[in-house]
Scaffold this motif. Structure first.
Motif, mmCIF file in Angstrom:
data_model
loop_
_atom_site.group_PDB
_atom_site.id
_atom_site.type_symbol
_atom_site.label_atom_id
_atom_site.label_comp_id
_atom_site.label_asym_id
_atom_site.label_seq_id
_atom_site.Cartn_x
_atom_site.Cartn_y
_atom_site.Cartn_z
ATOM 1 N N ALA A 1 17.517 -16.070 -5.227
ATOM 2 C CA ALA A 1 17.178 -15.193 -4.100
ATOM 3 C C ALA A 1 17.328 -13.734 -4.511
ATOM 4 N N MET A 2 16.486 -12.889 -3.953
ATOM 5 C CA MET A 2 16.441 -11.483 -4.336
ATOM 6 C C MET A 2 17.506 -10.662 -3.626
ATOM 7 N N PHE A 3 18.720 -10.790 -4.149
ATOM 8 C CA PHE A 3 19.846 -9.981 -3.700
ATOM 9 C C PHE A 3 20.476 -9.360 -4.933
ATOM 10 N N TRP A 4 20.945 -8.147 -4.792
ATOM 11 C CA TRP A 4 21.671 -7.474 -5.872
ATOM 12 C C TRP A 4 23.064 -7.204 -5.345
ATOM 13 N N LYS A 5 24.071 -7.634 -6.141
ATOM 14 C CA LYS A 5 25.458 -7.564 -5.685
ATOM 15 C C LYS A 5 26.277 -6.675 -6.617
ATOM 16 N N LYS A 6 27.019 -5.763 -5.997
ATOM 17 C CA LYS A 6 27.916 -4.900 -6.761
ATOM 18 C C LYS A 6 29.326 -5.094 -6.233
ATOM 19 N N GLU A 7 30.236 -5.478 -7.145
ATOM 20 C CA GLU A 7 31.646 -5.620 -6.791
ATOM 21 C C GLU A 7 32.365 -4.318 -7.087
ATOM 22 N N ILE A 8 33.190 -3.903 -6.157
ATOM 23 C CA ILE A 8 34.019 -2.734 -6.357
ATOM 24 C C ILE A 8 35.448 -3.239 -6.484
ATOM 25 N N ARG A 9 36.047 -2.911 -7.616
ATOM 26 C CA ARG A 9 37.416 -3.353 -7.922
ATOM 27 C C ARG A 9 38.238 -2.109 -8.221
ATOM 28 N N GLY A 10 38.921 -1.598 -7.232
ATOM 29 C CA GLY A 10 39.708 -0.374 -7.423
ATOM 30 C C GLY A 10 38.784 0.784 -7.770
ATOM 31 N N ALA A 11 38.994 1.376 -8.940
ATOM 32 C CA ALA A 11 38.185 2.527 -9.372
ATOM 33 C C ALA A 11 36.932 2.111 -10.125
ATOM 34 N N SER A 12 36.782 0.828 -10.421
ATOM 35 C CA SER A 12 35.607 0.384 -11.186
ATOM 36 C C SER A 12 34.644 -0.389 -10.298
ATOM 37 N N GLU A 13 33.411 -0.442 -10.742
ATOM 38 C CA GLU A 13 32.406 -1.235 -10.038
ATOM 39 C C GLU A 13 31.465 -1.838 -11.068
ATOM 40 N N ALA A 14 30.898 -2.999 -10.704
ATOM 41 C CA ALA A 14 29.996 -3.691 -11.628
ATOM 42 C C ALA A 14 29.000 -4.518 -10.833
ATOM 43 N N TRP A 15 27.736 -4.479 -11.270
ATOM 44 C CA TRP A 15 26.729 -5.367 -10.707
ATOM 45 C C TRP A 15 27.043 -6.751 -11.233
ATOM 46 N N ILE A 16 26.974 -7.741 -10.364
ATOM 47 C CA ILE A 16 27.324 -9.100 -10.784
ATOM 48 C C ILE A 16 26.084 -9.986 -10.786
ATOM 49 N N GLU A 17 26.087 -10.915 -11.700
ATOM 50 C CA GLU A 17 24.995 -11.874 -11.897
ATOM 51 C C GLU A 17 25.528 -13.281 -11.657
ATOM 52 N N PRO A 18 24.637 -14.231 -11.403
ATOM 53 C CA PRO A 18 25.089 -15.626 -11.297
ATOM 54 C C PRO A 18 25.763 -16.066 -12.598
ATOM 55 N N ARG A 19 26.703 -16.989 -12.477
ATOM 56 C CA ARG A 19 27.404 -17.533 -13.638
ATOM 57 C C ARG A 19 26.579 -18.648 -14.274
ATOM 58 N N ASP A 20 26.908 -19.006 -15.500
ATOM 59 C CA ASP A 20 26.223 -20.118 -16.176
ATOM 60 C C ASP A 20 26.317 -21.393 -15.343
#
Length: 151
Positions: free
Chosen positions: A119-138
């Motif tokens: 599905a066409m969703f883009w997810k960004k996790e914010i962890r304290g001062a850092s952030e990262a776009w997340i992808e599905p796992r294997d």
């Protein structure tokens, strides 16, 4: 029914409404996904989701139709949040009604595997001062692969 929303939803109320609409169903299966509190041993402070309005809903509608053709299901409900969410908040809900449990369980599993990987969703996790776009796992891709292999 497909609902993409930036507003919180009440899972209990959604299931109750779904059950009322699914008169005559012998089985109702629901899945609720929530924002995790921790990822990679780090505390998640928030999750931000984006989607492509119209395109996202149309792609989900196609997979919903595929589920309806593959299993004897009466109704479906797919709710997915977008925008900023905090840990513990509901992010996704899938409900499936059918005459029998196996169809409902398998269709709900199929729909969630699609939502998790395609599905066409883009997810960004914010962890304290850092952030990262997340992808599905294997593991998510492996789960989805079984539907393409004719299972």
């Amino acid at each position: 029914m497909i609902k993409i929303t930036d507003k919180p939803f009440d899972p209990g109320a959604e299931v109750a409404n779904f059950e009322r609409a699914a008169k005559g169903a012998g089985a109702v299966v629901s899945f609720l996904g929530k924002v995790r509190e921790e990822a990679n041993s780090e505390k998640v402070t928030s999750l931000f989701l984006e989607h492509y309005p119209g395109v996202t809903e149309n792609s989900i509608a196609k997979i919903e139709t595929a589920a309806q053709k593959r299993w004897a299901i009466k109704n479906t409900l797919i709710i997915h949040r977008v925008g900023a969410l905090t840990p513990g908040e509901p992010i996704v809900m899938v409900c499936v009604a059918s005459a029998h449990r196996r169809d409902a369980f398998e269709a709900a599993d199929f729909l969630m595997d699609y939502l998790k990987t395609e599905a066409m969703f883009w997810k960004k996790e914010i962890r304290g001062a850092s952030e990262a776009w997340i992808e599905p796992r294997d593991e998510d891709y492996k789960d989805a692969q079984r539907w393409r292999e004719g299972n």
